[in-house]
Each structure stands twice: as structure tokens, then as C-alpha cells.
Design a protein around this motif. Structure first.
Motif, short mmCIF file in Angstrom:
data_model
loop_
_atom_site.label_atom_id
_atom_site.label_comp_id
_atom_site.label_asym_id
_atom_site.label_seq_id
_atom_site.Cartn_x
_atom_site.Cartn_y
_atom_site.Cartn_z
N MET A 1 56.26 39.44 33.12
CA MET A 1 56.07 39.79 34.50
C MET A 1 54.58 39.61 34.83
O MET A 1 53.71 40.05 34.10
N LEU A 2 54.33 38.94 35.97
CA LEU A 2 52.97 38.75 36.45
C LEU A 2 52.86 39.29 37.86
O LEU A 2 53.87 39.44 38.57
N PHE A 3 51.62 39.56 38.31
CA PHE A 3 51.38 40.20 39.60
C PHE A 3 50.42 39.37 40.46
O PHE A 3 49.53 38.69 39.95
N HIS A 4 50.60 39.49 41.77
CA HIS A 4 49.76 38.80 42.76
C HIS A 4 49.61 39.73 43.95
O HIS A 4 50.59 40.33 44.40
N ALA A 5 48.40 39.85 44.50
CA ALA A 5 48.17 40.72 45.65
C ALA A 5 47.95 39.90 46.91
O ALA A 5 47.34 38.83 46.88
N SER A 6 48.45 40.44 48.02
CA SER A 6 48.27 39.78 49.32
C SER A 6 48.39 40.83 50.42
O SER A 6 49.08 41.84 50.25
N PRO A 24 43.37 24.28 45.08
CA PRO A 24 44.48 25.12 45.54
C PRO A 24 45.32 25.63 44.36
O PRO A 24 45.90 24.83 43.62
N LEU A 25 45.34 26.95 44.20
CA LEU A 25 46.08 27.58 43.11
C LEU A 25 46.68 28.90 43.58
O LEU A 25 46.20 29.50 44.53
N VAL A 26 47.70 29.35 42.86
CA VAL A 26 48.20 30.72 42.97
C VAL A 26 47.61 31.46 41.77
O VAL A 26 47.70 30.99 40.64
N TYR A 27 46.96 32.59 42.04
CA TYR A 27 46.35 33.39 40.97
C TYR A 27 47.23 34.58 40.67
O TYR A 27 47.69 35.28 41.59
N LEU A 28 47.45 34.84 39.36
CA LEU A 28 48.34 35.90 38.91
C LEU A 28 47.69 36.65 37.75
O LEU A 28 46.81 36.11 37.08
N GLY A 70 38.56 44.37 27.97
CA GLY A 70 39.38 43.65 28.94
C GLY A 70 39.77 44.47 30.15
O GLY A 70 40.63 44.07 30.93
N ILE A 71 39.13 45.63 30.33
CA ILE A 71 39.41 46.48 31.49
C ILE A 71 38.56 46.02 32.66
O ILE A 71 37.36 45.78 32.51
N LEU A 72 39.17 45.91 33.82
CA LEU A 72 38.45 45.49 35.02
C LEU A 72 37.38 46.51 35.37
O LEU A 72 37.63 47.71 35.37
N THR A 73 36.18 46.02 35.64
CA THR A 73 35.08 46.87 36.07
C THR A 73 34.70 46.48 37.49
O THR A 73 34.42 45.32 37.77
N LEU A 74 34.74 47.44 38.38
CA LEU A 74 34.40 47.23 39.79
C LEU A 74 33.03 47.86 40.03
O LEU A 74 32.87 49.07 39.91
N ASP A 75 32.04 47.03 40.32
CA ASP A 75 30.67 47.49 40.49
C ASP A 75 30.28 47.49 41.97
O ASP A 75 30.50 46.50 42.66
N ASN A 106 40.75 30.84 31.03
CA ASN A 106 39.89 31.16 29.90
C ASN A 106 38.83 32.19 30.24
O ASN A 106 38.41 32.97 29.40
N ASP A 107 38.38 32.19 31.50
CA ASP A 107 37.24 33.03 31.88
C ASP A 107 37.62 34.37 32.50
O ASP A 107 36.76 35.20 32.75
N ILE A 108 38.91 34.60 32.75
CA ILE A 108 39.35 35.87 33.33
C ILE A 108 40.49 36.42 32.46
O ILE A 108 41.56 35.81 32.38
N PRO A 109 40.27 37.58 31.82
CA PRO A 109 41.32 38.14 30.96
C PRO A 109 42.62 38.42 31.72
O PRO A 109 42.59 38.87 32.87
N PHE A 110 43.72 38.12 31.08
CA PHE A 110 45.07 38.41 31.57
C PHE A 110 45.45 37.62 32.83
O PHE A 110 46.44 37.91 33.47
N ALA A 111 44.65 36.61 33.20
CA ALA A 111 44.88 35.87 34.43
C ALA A 111 45.53 34.52 34.16
O ALA A 111 45.25 33.85 33.17
N PHE A 112 46.39 34.13 35.11
CA PHE A 112 47.10 32.86 35.04
C PHE A 112 47.03 32.19 36.41
O PHE A 112 46.85 32.86 37.43
N THR A 113 47.22 30.88 36.43
CA THR A 113 47.28 30.14 37.69
C THR A 113 48.49 29.23 37.69
O THR A 113 49.04 28.88 36.65
N SER A 114 48.84 28.84 38.91
CA SER A 114 49.87 27.83 39.10
C SER A 114 49.42 26.92 40.23
O SER A 114 48.95 27.40 41.26
N ASP A 115 49.58 25.63 40.03
CA ASP A 115 49.27 24.70 41.10
C ASP A 115 50.52 24.35 41.92
O ASP A 115 50.48 23.54 42.82
N LYS A 116 51.62 25.03 41.60
CA LYS A 116 52.89 24.85 42.32
C LYS A 116 53.30 26.17 42.96
O LYS A 116 52.89 27.24 42.53
N PRO A 117 54.12 26.14 44.00
CA PRO A 117 54.63 27.39 44.59
C PRO A 117 55.38 28.22 43.55
O PRO A 117 55.97 27.68 42.62
N VAL A 118 55.30 29.55 43.72
CA VAL A 118 55.89 30.49 42.77
C VAL A 118 56.79 31.45 43.54
O VAL A 118 56.38 32.04 44.54
#
Length: 187
Positions: A1-6, A24-28, A70-75, A106-118
Motif C-alpha cells: 500500500m502506498l499513499f499520496h496527498a492532494s 511529470p510524475l505521481v509521487y507516492l 528515515g523519520i520525516l523532519t519538518l523544520d 534514491n534520495d527520498i526514503p520510502f518514496a516511489f514515483t510513477s510516470d503513468k496514471p495510478v
């Protein structure tokens, strides 16, 4: 299961959009709490709240990263930045099924992308992004560094990076407006 915010309701399909990276990507994310920061863009919110006219996509400022665990830090880069950016913002967290077609970043932990609609499989309404971020912080899933808790070295780094960002953003009037509005040292 992956998540996306909007902030857009009732999405059945997530479509690729261009971000600061120009592709153009979908970020998850594999972590629900990691997508909460995408419910509001501080640049867009500032411009709309203060009536700065802008056509086209808004530059996205990101004052978050990840610690060694790997915990998100909000500064907070300016006083009350988290409240200013997220309080009262409504949005949605969409769930999608994992697929081997998604590319892990590679540069964002736990993150995935798709170049196609999801296709989405579920949707959770978030009535207040700030409350959701605080709840995740209370659970140890996000670390928030309030502006007043930044070290002198971090404050100096923030000032230097913001001045550099301002100099390099001549083609983003909305971003410059935001920076001058939020950072006293630019006025």
C-alpha cells in the motif's frame, strides 16, 4: 500500500504532474505520515492568502528532510511556519496498491514515483493538516523543529540558503514574494 496527498477531492486516478524537478510524475510514499507535508505548499498558501496574483504552477518550498532513522523532519525556517502553512488546510490522502511499475526514489526514503496514471483504492479526508501532523509527531512518526529551537548555526544556514534562493529565483515572482513576506532579512 502506498499513499499520496492532494487537496483535490474524489480522485479515482492520480495523474502525473510537473513539480520543481521538471518531470511529470505521481509521487507516492510507503508511509502515510510522510505525505501530510504535501497537503499545503507554503508559497501557494502565502500568495493566495495575501492576494498575490500568479498564473501557472507555484514553486514548492520544502523545509523537510529525513533523519538517520528515515523519520520525516519538518523544520520551521521562520516563526510559526508549520501553523502558517498547515493549520486549517483540508485535504485527502489517497491509497494505491503497490506495483512493480513504480520506481523507488534514491534520495527520498520510502518514496516511489510513477510516470503513468495510478488508480486509487481508498481515500481518507484530512480536516486539518496541522492537527494531523501534530498527531503524527506525538506518535514519533514526524519530528518538528520549531523555529525558536533551531541552533544559531542552523539559523545562519537558513539565512544563507534563503538569500541564495532569492538571488536564483528571478523567474519565479511568486517565490520571491513569499520569501520577502516571510523572511525579515530580505526586506
Amino acid at each position: 500500500m502506498l499513499f499520496h496527498a492532494s487537496r483535490i477531492p474524489d480522485l479515482k486516478t492520480l495523474t502525473p504532474h510537473v513539480s520543481n524537478h521538471g518531470t511529470p510524475l505521481v509521487y507516492l510514499s510507503q508511509k502515510r505520515e510522510n505525505v501530510l507535508v504535501y497537503l499545503s505548499n507554503p508559497v501557494e498558501k502565502c500568495c493566495k492568502d495575501l492576494g498575490f496574483a500568479h498564473n501557472g504552477p507555484f514553486y514548492r518550498m520544502a523545509s523537510y528532510g529525513f533523519n538517520k532513522s528515515g523519520i520525516l523532519t519538518l523544520d520551521e525556517y521562520y516563526p510559526n511556519a508549520a501553523i502558517d502553512t498547515y493549520k486549517g488546510v483540508k485535504g485527502y490522502i489517497y491509497t494505491v496498491d503497490e506495483s512493480d511499475t513504480f520506481k523507488q526514489m534514491n534520495d527520498i526514503p520510502f518514496a516511489f514515483t510513477s510516470d503513468k496514471p495510478v488508480e486509487t483504492t481508498d481515500c481518507e479526508y484530512i480536516p486539518d493538516a496541522y492537527a494531523a501532523i501534530l498527531h503524527a509527531a506525538e506518535q514519533g512518526k514526524i519530528v518538528i523543529t520549531k523555529y525558536e529551537n533551531n541552533t544559531p548555526a542552523k539559523l545562519e544556514w537558513i539565512e544563507n540558503i534563503i538569500k541564495k534562493e532569492y538571488e536564483q529565483s528571478a523567474d519565479h515572482s511568486e517565490y520571491r514574494f513569499f520569501l520577502k513576506t516571510k523572511f525579515d532579512f530580505l526586506r
